[in-house]
Motif scaffolding. Structure first.
Motif, PDB file in Angstrom:
ATOM      1  N   GLY A  73       0.781  -1.229   0.000  1.00  0.00           N
ATOM      2  CA  GLY A  73       0.000   0.000   0.000  1.00  0.00           C
ATOM      3  C   GLY A  73       0.817   1.286   0.000  1.00  0.00           C
ATOM      4  N   TYR A  74       2.141   1.174  -0.128  1.00  0.00           N
ATOM      5  CA  TYR A  74       2.969   2.377  -0.186  1.00  0.00           C
ATOM      6  C   TYR A  74       2.933   2.944  -1.604  1.00  0.00           C
ATOM      7  CZ  TYR A  74       4.739   0.705   4.280  1.00  0.00           C
ATOM      8  OH  TYR A  74       4.832   0.266   5.571  1.00  0.00           O
ATOM      9  N   ARG A  75       3.136   4.262  -1.733  1.00  0.00           N
ATOM     10  CA  ARG A  75       3.092   4.910  -3.047  1.00  0.00           C
ATOM     11  C   ARG A  75       4.452   5.532  -3.363  1.00  0.00           C
ATOM     12  NH1 ARG A  75       1.286   8.443   0.659  1.00  0.00           N
ATOM     13  NH2 ARG A  75       1.698  10.645   0.341  1.00  0.00           N
ATOM     14  N   PRO A  76       4.765   5.696  -4.653  1.00  0.00           N
ATOM     15  CA  PRO A  76       6.065   6.266  -5.017  1.00  0.00           C
ATOM     16  C   PRO A  76       6.140   7.761  -4.718  1.00  0.00           C
ATOM     17  CG  PRO A  76       4.767   5.820  -6.979  1.00  0.00           C
ATOM     18  CD  PRO A  76       4.001   5.269  -5.820  1.00  0.00           C
ATOM     19  N   ALA A  77       7.317   8.215  -4.315  1.00  0.00           N
ATOM     20  CA  ALA A  77       7.528   9.641  -4.058  1.00  0.00           C
ATOM     21  C   ALA A  77       7.428  10.405  -5.373  1.00  0.00           C
ATOM     22  CB  ALA A  77       8.902   9.857  -3.436  1.00  0.00           C
ATOM     23  N   TYR A  78       6.797  11.549  -5.329  1.00  0.00           N
ATOM     24  CA  TYR A  78       6.630  12.429  -6.494  1.00  0.00           C
ATOM     25  C   TYR A  78       5.858  11.755  -7.628  1.00  0.00           C
ATOM     26  CZ  TYR A  78      10.422  14.480  -3.824  1.00  0.00           C
ATOM     27  OH  TYR A  78      11.190  14.953  -2.806  1.00  0.00           O
ATOM     28  N   GLY A  79       5.183  10.640  -7.338  1.00  0.00           N
ATOM     29  CA  GLY A  79       4.358   9.957  -8.332  1.00  0.00           C
ATOM     30  C   GLY A  79       5.118   9.203  -9.399  1.00  0.00           C
ATOM     31  N   SER A  80       6.430   9.057  -9.273  1.00  0.00           N
ATOM     32  CA  SER A  80       7.187   8.349 -10.312  1.00  0.00           C
ATOM     33  C   SER A  80       7.791   7.059  -9.757  1.00  0.00           C
ATOM     34  CB  SER A  80       8.286   9.248 -10.879  1.00  0.00           C
ATOM     35  OG  SER A  80       9.137   9.679  -9.854  1.00  0.00           O
ATOM     36  N   PRO A  81       7.366   5.905 -10.286  1.00  0.00           N
ATOM     37  CA  PRO A  81       7.908   4.627  -9.830  1.00  0.00           C
ATOM     38  C   PRO A  81       9.376   4.475 -10.240  1.00  0.00           C
ATOM     39  CG  PRO A  81       6.256   4.309 -11.569  1.00  0.00           C
ATOM     40  CD  PRO A  81       6.314   5.767 -11.270  1.00  0.00           C
ATOM     41  N   CYS A  82      10.056   3.486  -9.655  1.00  0.00           N
ATOM     42  CA  CYS A  82      11.490   3.317  -9.853  1.00  0.00           C
ATOM     43  C   CYS A  82      11.843   2.446 -11.057  1.00  0.00           C
ATOM     44  CB  CYS A  82      12.119   2.711  -8.603  1.00  0.00           C
ATOM     45  SG  CYS A  82      11.870   3.730  -7.149  1.00  0.00           S
ATOM     46  N   GLY A  83      10.895   1.714 -11.599  1.00  0.00           N
ATOM     47  CA  GLY A  83      11.170   0.925 -12.806  1.00  0.00           C
ATOM     48  C   GLY A  83      11.214  -0.570 -12.609  1.00  0.00           C
ATOM     49  N   SER A  84      10.604  -1.091 -11.572  1.00  0.00           N
ATOM     50  CA  SER A  84      10.543  -2.532 -11.376  1.00  0.00           C
ATOM     51  C   SER A  84       9.515  -3.146 -12.315  1.00  0.00           C
ATOM     52  CB  SER A  84      10.160  -2.861  -9.933  1.00  0.00           C
ATOM     53  OG  SER A  84      11.156  -2.433  -9.049  1.00  0.00           O
ATOM     54  N   ASP A  85       9.679  -4.423 -12.581  1.00  0.00           N
ATOM     55  CA  ASP A  85       8.731  -5.167 -13.414  1.00  0.00           C
ATOM     56  C   ASP A  85       7.652  -5.788 -12.531  1.00  0.00           C
ATOM     57  OD1 ASP A  85      10.247  -4.546 -15.637  1.00  0.00           O
ATOM     58  OD2 ASP A  85      11.403  -6.398 -15.543  1.00  0.00           O
ATOM     59  N   CYS A  86       6.802  -4.956 -11.966  1.00  0.00           N
ATOM     60  CA  CYS A  86       5.730  -5.441 -11.100  1.00  0.00           C
ATOM     61  C   CYS A  86       4.513  -5.798 -11.964  1.00  0.00           C
ATOM     62  CB  CYS A  86       5.323  -4.373 -10.090  1.00  0.00           C
ATOM     63  SG  CYS A  86       6.654  -3.891  -9.003  1.00  0.00           S
ATOM     64  N   GLU A  87       3.845  -6.856 -11.580  1.00  0.00           N
ATOM     65  CA  GLU A  87       2.664  -7.280 -12.340  1.00  0.00           C
ATOM     66  C   GLU A  87       1.403  -7.027 -11.556  1.00  0.00           C
ATOM     67  OE1 GLU A  87       3.266 -11.273 -13.612  1.00  0.00           O
ATOM     68  OE2 GLU A  87       5.210 -10.796 -14.407  1.00  0.00           O
TER      69      GLU A  87
END
Length: 92
Positions: free
Chosen positions: A78-92
């Protein structure tokens, strides 16, 4: 004659010290296995604010309350990325 022996001995010593000429290569099966694995970036989760930070960012590992975890795991929790930009993981 002495010079020729010295040169020959030196060349042999260099070749022996250099080790094998060709390094072993990965098989194509192991290369495909590595490519098939999921890429996941380790992020710093600020547990107090509920935001996670990417490696290299200003707050990565520097907030008072937090922990390291995988980005996919952080999203599932349930955590969200800072500044709305994810880090680039291959999450499904």
């Amino acid at each position: 004659m002495r010079y020729a022996r010295f040169v020959a001995f030196t060349l042999i010593a260099i070749l022996l010290a250099a080790g094998p000429i060709a390094s072993p290569t990965r098989s194509s099966a192991s290369t495909r296995l590595v490519a098939a694995e999921r890429k996941e970036v380790t992020v710093w989760v600020n547990t107090r604010s509920g935001v996670y930070h990417c490696p290299g960012s200003r707050w990565y590992g520097k907030t008072k309350e937090g922990k390291y975890m995988g980005e996919c795991e952080a999203r599932e929790a349930g955590y969200r990325p800072a500044y709305g930009s994810p880090c680039g993981s291959d999450c499904e």
